[in-house]
Design an enzyme around this catalytic site. Structure first.
Site, PDB file in Angstrom:
ATOM      1  N   ASP A 221       4.028  -7.458  -8.278  1.00  0.00           N
ATOM      2  CA  ASP A 221       4.257  -8.407  -9.368  1.00  0.00           C
ATOM      3  C   ASP A 221       2.952  -8.722 -10.104  1.00  0.00           C
ATOM      4  O   ASP A 221       2.977  -9.240 -11.216  1.00  0.00           O
ATOM      5  CB  ASP A 221       4.877  -9.716  -8.828  1.00  0.00           C
ATOM      6  CG  ASP A 221       4.068 -10.334  -7.708  1.00  0.00           C
ATOM      7  OD1 ASP A 221       3.475  -9.579  -6.907  1.00  0.00           O
ATOM      8  OD2 ASP A 221       4.011 -11.572  -7.615  1.00  0.00           O
TER       9      ASP A 221
ATOM     10  N   TYR B  19      -7.275  -5.924  -9.183  1.00  0.00           N
ATOM     11  CA  TYR B  19      -6.259  -5.365  -8.282  1.00  0.00           C
ATOM     12  C   TYR B  19      -5.007  -4.968  -9.063  1.00  0.00           C
ATOM     13  O   TYR B  19      -4.492  -3.856  -8.916  1.00  0.00           O
ATOM     14  CB  TYR B  19      -5.911  -6.402  -7.205  1.00  0.00           C
ATOM     15  CG  TYR B  19      -4.676  -6.075  -6.396  1.00  0.00           C
ATOM     16  CD1 TYR B  19      -4.692  -5.100  -5.401  1.00  0.00           C
ATOM     17  CD2 TYR B  19      -3.457  -6.748  -6.625  1.00  0.00           C
ATOM     18  CE1 TYR B  19      -3.546  -4.812  -4.660  1.00  0.00           C
ATOM     19  CE2 TYR B  19      -2.321  -6.457  -5.894  1.00  0.00           C
ATOM     20  CZ  TYR B  19      -2.368  -5.495  -4.912  1.00  0.00           C
ATOM     21  OH  TYR B  19      -1.235  -5.203  -4.190  1.00  0.00           O
TER      22      TYR B  19
HETATM   23  N1  NAP Z   1       0.826  -7.881   0.600  1.00  0.00           N
HETATM   24  C1  NAP Z   1       1.488  -8.245  -0.505  1.00  0.00           C
HETATM   25  O1  NAP Z   1       1.757  -9.432  -0.740  1.00  0.00           O
HETATM   26  C2  NAP Z   1       1.954  -7.202  -1.475  1.00  0.00           C
HETATM   27  C3  NAP Z   1       2.662  -7.607  -2.615  1.00  0.00           C
HETATM   28  C4  NAP Z   1       3.104  -6.640  -3.523  1.00  0.00           C
HETATM   29  C5  NAP Z   1       2.838  -5.303  -3.274  1.00  0.00           C
HETATM   30  N2  NAP Z   1       2.132  -4.936  -2.176  1.00  0.00           N
HETATM   31  C6  NAP Z   1       1.865  -3.501  -1.968  1.00  0.00           C
HETATM   32  O2  NAP Z   1       2.594  -3.096  -0.817  1.00  0.00           O
HETATM   33  C7  NAP Z   1       1.889  -2.066  -0.145  1.00  0.00           C
HETATM   34  C8  NAP Z   1       1.720  -2.425   1.327  1.00  0.00           C
HETATM   35  O3  NAP Z   1       0.967  -3.624   1.425  1.00  0.00           O
HETATM   36  P1  NAP Z   1       0.764  -4.388   2.797  1.00  0.00           P
HETATM   37  O4  NAP Z   1       1.042  -5.816   2.550  1.00  0.00           O
HETATM   38  O5  NAP Z   1       1.475  -3.682   3.918  1.00  0.00           O
HETATM   39  O6  NAP Z   1      -0.810  -4.230   2.953  1.00  0.00           O
HETATM   40  P2  NAP Z   1      -1.698  -4.141   4.263  1.00  0.00           P
HETATM   41  O7  NAP Z   1      -1.039  -4.847   5.404  1.00  0.00           O
HETATM   42  O8  NAP Z   1      -3.063  -4.547   3.832  1.00  0.00           O
HETATM   43  O9  NAP Z   1      -1.655  -2.590   4.586  1.00  0.00           O
HETATM   44  C9  NAP Z   1      -2.324  -1.654   3.821  1.00  0.00           C
HETATM   45  C10 NAP Z   1      -2.774  -0.575   4.761  1.00  0.00           C
HETATM   46  O10 NAP Z   1      -3.505   0.406   4.003  1.00  0.00           O
HETATM   47  C11 NAP Z   1      -4.613   0.778   4.767  1.00  0.00           C
HETATM   48  N3  NAP Z   1      -5.670   1.318   3.930  1.00  0.00           N
HETATM   49  C12 NAP Z   1      -6.570   0.660   3.141  1.00  0.00           C
HETATM   50  N4  NAP Z   1      -7.404   1.536   2.569  1.00  0.00           N
HETATM   51  C13 NAP Z   1      -7.024   2.756   2.996  1.00  0.00           C
HETATM   52  C14 NAP Z   1      -7.491   4.066   2.764  1.00  0.00           C
HETATM   53  N5  NAP Z   1      -8.550   4.306   1.960  1.00  0.00           N
HETATM   54  N6  NAP Z   1      -6.869   5.108   3.369  1.00  0.00           N
HETATM   55  C15 NAP Z   1      -5.825   4.891   4.197  1.00  0.00           C
HETATM   56  N7  NAP Z   1      -5.338   3.693   4.471  1.00  0.00           N
HETATM   57  C16 NAP Z   1      -5.930   2.633   3.866  1.00  0.00           C
HETATM   58  C17 NAP Z   1      -5.057  -0.498   5.445  1.00  0.00           C
HETATM   59  O11 NAP Z   1      -5.876  -0.176   6.546  1.00  0.00           O
HETATM   60  P3  NAP Z   1      -6.982  -1.241   7.062  1.00  0.00           P
HETATM   61  O12 NAP Z   1      -6.189  -2.326   7.699  1.00  0.00           O
HETATM   62  O13 NAP Z   1      -7.794  -0.438   8.002  1.00  0.00           O
HETATM   63  O14 NAP Z   1      -7.719  -1.702   5.833  1.00  0.00           O
HETATM   64  C18 NAP Z   1      -3.721  -1.090   5.851  1.00  0.00           C
HETATM   65  O15 NAP Z   1      -3.305  -0.619   7.120  1.00  0.00           O
HETATM   66  C19 NAP Z   1       0.579  -1.892  -0.928  1.00  0.00           C
HETATM   67  O16 NAP Z   1       0.747  -0.849  -1.840  1.00  0.00           O
HETATM   68  C20 NAP Z   1       0.423  -3.190  -1.672  1.00  0.00           C
HETATM   69  O17 NAP Z   1      -0.336  -3.022  -2.852  1.00  0.00           O
HETATM   70  C21 NAP Z   1       1.696  -5.859  -1.272  1.00  0.00           C
END
Ligand code: NAP
Length: 281
Positions: free
Chosen positions: A107, A130
């Site tokens: 969003d 971001y």
């Molecule tokens: N969280 C939210 O509120 C939210 C809202 C809207 C959309 N999203 C999207 O939803 C998706 C999942 O988000 P999430 O909440 O599950 O995030 P998350 O818990 O931070 O998970 C992201 C994962 O990506 C890994 N990562 C980061 N850099 C990397 C790299 N260079 N190569 C490989 N892995 C890497 C991280 O590893 P490390 O832990 O080692 O850094 C982490 O395990 C993302 O695309 C995010 O943009 C999230």
């Protein structure tokens, strides 16, 4: 007696690669796609900012669920190139695997000034570094990907608002929480199930808004967490300005779908209960 024939072309299980498998959504996707032949890769297995290895390129893949991302919204303000390398470069690398891909977007591609829920055809206008990297990631994913925009994710693992509030609620009598940002807190288990529905039904590619039903402010969400987890902690409602975070965030970003056949997610309050149950609370 004739021998029974077995079909020589035995259907093999769908081979699904999940990036960011150690993240909160990556873990939920592993559960939702457990019937498939899942290859779950954490950052140590594949840093998506670098092209995939030959072994990854050689393996036959039916689907890529690209959940790896730079998700540190404030950190992206000071290192936008680092964030872009992971979010934009990483998406291009995921797509280069050549399988149908689901990219997760946000969003935060919107500025929150519409004054009504955002649907897929609304024009994006991100306020933060971001948000810009995620918008560029959408372009890098291309028109042949499912681009799933979601919001305010929470789950039983990792860094998220729910887990922070559970910790603070045990430690303090009061927490100050922002009350002028409104969105849809979405439980990763519900999102992962909706993504499975989208893919299994082979809905058309392109942008899909998949977020929890209902909406609230962060302060409302915190109060609901304390109520449902039976924690004696009160919420002091503050403004975004008072909190003073580096990145700008949309004030009113409610995602809804205008597309036929869009999976419908449960209400965020049901997501909260499901997540607390998973945590044994
Ligand atoms: N969280 C939210 O509120 C939210 C809202 C809207 C959309 N999203 C999207 O939803 C998706 C999942 O988000 P999430 O909440 O599950 O995030 P998350 O818990 O931070 O998970 C992201 C994962 O990506 C890994 N990562 C980061 N850099 C990397 C790299 N260079 N190569 C490989 N892995 C890497 C991280 O590893 P490390 O832990 O080692 O850094 C982490 O395990 C993302 O695309 C995010 O943009 C999230």
């Amino acid at each position: 007696m004739e021998h029974e024939h077995t079909d020589p072309v035995r259907a093999r299980r769908r081979r699904v690669l999940i990036t960011g498998a150690g993240g909160q959504l990556g873990r939920a996707l592993q559960v939702a796609f457990a019937d498939d032949d899942v290859v779950a890769l954490g950052r140590a297995d594949w840093d998506v900012a670098f092209p995939p290895s030959n072994s990854l390129l050689q393996g036959e893949l039916d689907l890529v669920l690209h959940a790896a991302a730079w998700t540190d919204v404030d950190g992206a303000e000071t290192d936008p190139q680092g964030a872009a390398a992971v979010n934009v470069g990483g998406t291009a690398n995921a797509v280069s695997l050549g399988a149908p891909t689901v990219l997760f977007s946000t969003d935060y591609v919107f500025d929150g000034r519409k004054g009504a829920p955002y649907v897929e055809s609304d024009g994006p206008s991100p306020l933060s570094a971001y948000g810009r990297t995620k918008l560029h990631a959408e372009a890098a994913a291309g028109s042949d990907a499912w681009i799933v925009r979601t919001s305010w994710l929470f789950g039983p693992t990792g860094h998220n608002f729910l887990r922070t509030m559970l910790r603070l609620g045990e430690e303090r009598d009061e927490v100050a929480v922002v009350d002028d940002q409104r969105g849809c807190p979405t439980y990763v288990g519900h999102l992962a199930a909706a993504v499975r529905e989208l893919v299994d039904a082979d809905r058309p590619r392109g942008i899909w808004h998949l977020a929890a039903d209902g909406d609230c402010t962060w302060a409302d969400f915190a109060e609901a967490i304390f109520e449902d987890a039976a924690l004696e902690c009160s919420v002091r409602r503050i403004t975004t300005e008072e909190l003073g975070r580096p990145a700008l965030r949309p004030a009113h970003a409610i995602l809804r779908s205008e597309r036929d056949g869009a999976p419908v997610l449960p209400h965020w309050r049901d997501g909260l209960r499901a997540c607390l149950a998973e945590l044994g609370r």
